[in-house]
Design an enzyme around this catalytic site. Structure first.
Site, short mmCIF file in Angstrom:
data_model
loop_
_atom_site.label_atom_id
_atom_site.label_comp_id
_atom_site.label_asym_id
_atom_site.label_seq_id
_atom_site.Cartn_x
_atom_site.Cartn_y
_atom_site.Cartn_z
N ASP A 185 3.44 -4.08 7.71
CA ASP A 185 2.44 -3.55 8.05
C ASP A 185 1.07 -4.64 8.17
O ASP A 185 1.20 -5.45 7.32
CB ASP A 185 1.32 -2.74 6.72
CG ASP A 185 0.95 -2.13 6.16
OD1 ASP A 185 -0.12 -2.36 6.50
OD2 ASP A 185 0.22 -1.75 5.10
N LYS A 209 -10.36 -0.65 10.10
CA LYS A 209 -10.68 -1.91 9.86
C LYS A 209 -10.27 -3.02 10.22
O LYS A 209 -10.99 -4.13 9.30
CB LYS A 209 -9.01 -2.55 8.50
CG LYS A 209 -8.77 -0.93 7.04
CD LYS A 209 -7.99 -1.57 6.24
CE LYS A 209 -7.17 -0.38 5.70
NZ LYS A 209 -7.90 0.17 4.89
N CYS A 266 -5.19 1.97 -3.95
CA CYS A 266 -3.38 3.05 -2.93
C CYS A 266 -2.23 1.87 -3.44
O CYS A 266 -0.77 1.66 -2.25
CB CYS A 266 -3.49 2.98 -1.95
SG CYS A 266 -5.61 4.39 -1.43
N GLN A 303 -4.04 -5.42 7.14
CA GLN A 303 -5.12 -6.48 6.68
C GLN A 303 -4.81 -7.70 7.23
O GLN A 303 -5.77 -8.44 6.84
CB GLN A 303 -4.81 -6.43 5.23
CG GLN A 303 -5.58 -5.26 4.00
CD GLN A 303 -6.42 -4.47 3.93
OE1 GLN A 303 -7.38 -5.35 4.40
NE2 GLN A 303 -7.16 -3.57 3.53
N HIS A 318 0.61 -1.26 -0.34
CA HIS A 318 0.40 -0.36 -0.18
C HIS A 318 1.05 1.48 0.46
O HIS A 318 1.97 0.94 0.91
CB HIS A 318 -0.94 -0.21 1.87
CG HIS A 318 -1.62 1.14 1.35
ND1 HIS A 318 -1.62 1.80 2.14
CD2 HIS A 318 -3.05 1.03 0.95
CE1 HIS A 318 -3.17 3.06 1.94
NE2 HIS A 318 -3.55 2.57 1.50
N1 PMP Z 1 -1.29 -0.31 4.80
C1 PMP Z 1 -2.69 -1.20 4.45
C2 PMP Z 1 -2.42 -2.29 3.72
C3 PMP Z 1 -3.73 -1.00 4.16
O1 PMP Z 1 -5.08 -1.37 4.02
C4 PMP Z 1 -4.41 0.34 4.08
C5 PMP Z 1 -5.41 0.88 4.20
N2 PMP Z 1 -6.33 0.97 2.65
C6 PMP Z 1 -3.07 1.50 4.78
C7 PMP Z 1 -1.19 0.39 5.53
C8 PMP Z 1 -3.36 2.43 4.92
O2 PMP Z 1 -4.35 2.82 6.63
P1 PMP Z 1 -5.34 4.09 6.80
O3 PMP Z 1 -5.58 5.11 6.14
O4 PMP Z 1 -6.18 3.72 7.43
O5 PMP Z 1 -4.14 4.76 7.64
#
Ligand code: PMP
Length: 414
Positions: A208, A234, A372, A211, A131
């Site tokens: 990270d 999430k 993203c 997920q 991401h």
């Molecule tokens: N890393 C991953 C793998 C994600 O799926 C996401 C959210 N789509 C994020 C980071 C970013 O999370 P946040 O926008 O809640 O900071």
């Protein structure tokens, strides 16, 4: 993980669904099928009610007040830290920095851990499947320091090429990063092996976990990483909540990133001293009610149990994958051996965004776009995908409704 541990019949899906008021609404006159859980999850009543009760009965600022309400709010906020620490088996509550989400967590590591260490010629290693929150912060600090960002490759199935990741852990790498679960492909990465290789070489590893935490029990000590970032929204919690777990030695060595109230010991114009970690990274008034909700979300996961969640989600993933494969011209992007319930796909002769727009009119919420993850889209040579991401409160009947709707909209577009 043992997916046969608990038979699905023990999992009372109707009782669970009754806890999520939003799941029973209609969209464009159709029963909602919410398959955008990787984007944000829905929230169960105990989470909504905990936040409501906080504002009705306990609202005050944390830390600064000696009055009863201030103590209650502080206890609730610090209680969330305790609960999160136990949830990911952190060795100490003081190693958990509460943040607004994963993005704030990775930026904190970028500016406070990486930037002071980076010299021209150094590198940060990440992967092609990340991401943007696990790419762009590294690029920003690399630009400031003359370092570079390297990306470990993946294969056509959407699996990380582990040998290459390991081969890229060269002496100039000052920080390695990897997602535990891909938000686009659902791929589960071999984080323990990566952590072992990083430790051998004295390279800190950031995982990270955005997920991963909604789907599986996480034990940061067993994973063996140095930093673990997660986001609350999430995992049944409110938006604007999250955390960074980091080994104590790193937190002690890291300078504060944001300055302000709450993070100091004494402020003087001839030199300010800071609070101990984690408070030195939590400047300003935090999202108190949000963390009250996140506490309730953790309780909710624990009341259902990850064994049952995993078994149910894996059944749904297998069923949805099988049904999608019946559709002519449909290509699934991401066919790793181990996946969480996220399915990205394309249908020949259609655009993902057109499909998603028409699916919405059928009551089906899925995400279309680059998720993203531009470098991942570039790797697969596509501008976007359609992504169905499932949660434990979804059902086989919803998968059936999704397939019927998809066949219908596909026909309209062809
Ligand atoms: N890393 C991953 C793998 C994600 O799926 C996401 C959210 N789509 C994020 C980071 C970013 O999370 P946040 O926008 O809640 O900071």
């Amino acid at each position: 993980m043992n997916t046969t541990a608990r038979p699905a019949t023990v999992f009372d899906i109707q009782r669970i669904r009754a806890d999520f008021p939003l799941l029973s609404r209609t969209v464009h006159g159709k029963p909602l099928v919410y398959f955008d859980n990787a984007n944000t999850s829905q929230k169960p009543l105990p989470v909504i009610e905990a936040m409501n009760e906080h504002y009705r009965e306990h609202n005050a600022n944390v830390s600064r007040a000696v009055h009863q309400l201030g103590e209650e709010a502080t206890a609730a906020y610090e209680g969330a830290r305790d609960k999160l620490a136990r949830f990911i088996n952190a060795p100490s509550r003081n190693e958990l920095v509460l943040t607004s989400g994963t993005t704030q967590a990775t930026n904190l590591v970028a500016y406070s851990y990486a930037l002071p260490r980076l010299q021209p010629g150094d590198a940060i290693l990440t992967t092609v499947m990340e991401h943007h929150a696990n790419i762009v912060p590294w690029q920003l600090v690399a630009q400031r320091s003359g370092a570079t960002v390297k990306a470990a490759p993946i294969d056509q199935r959407g699996e990380l090429i582990l040998e290459q990741y390991i081969a890229m852990l060269t002496p100039e790498v000052k920080l390695a990063c990897v997602t535990q679960v891909s938000n686009v492909l659902g791929t589960v990465n071999p984080v323990r092996e990566i952590a072992r290789e990083c430790r051998k070489r004295g390279i800190a590893l950031l995982v990270d976990g955005s997920q991963a935490v909604p789907h599986r029990p996480v034990d940061v000590q067993a994973l063996g990483c140095d930093f673990y970032a997660l986001t609350g929204h999430k995992m049944l919690g409110p938006t604007g909540t999250g955390a960074l777990w980091a080994r104590r030695e790193h937190l002690d060595a890291m300078p504060p990133f944001f300055g302000g109230g709450e993070m100091i010991r004494e402020v003087r114009f001839d030199g300010t001293s800071f609070a101990e970690a984690p408070h030195k990274f939590e400047a300003g008034t935090p999202n108190i009610a949000g963390f009250v909700g996140l506490s309730a979300a953790i309780d909710y996961y624990q009341s259902v149990g990850f064994e049952a969640i995993h078994a149910w989600e894996q059944q749904l993933l297998a069923y949805a994958t099988e049904r999608l494969r019946e559709i002519p011209g449909l290509r699934i992007i991401g066919e790793a051996a181990e996946k969480e319930p996220v399915i990205s796909f394309l249908i020949d002769g259609t655009q993902a965004t057109d499909l998603a727009t028409l699916l919405d009119l059928q009551g089906v919420a899925v995400r279309s776009g680059h998720h993203c993850a531009h470098p991942l889209m570039q790797f697969f040579g596509v501008p976007s995908t359609l992504r169905a991401s499932l949660a434990f409160y979804n059902t086989r009947e919803e998968v059936d409704a999704f397939i019927v709707a998809l066949l219908k909209v596909r026909k309209l577009l062809m």
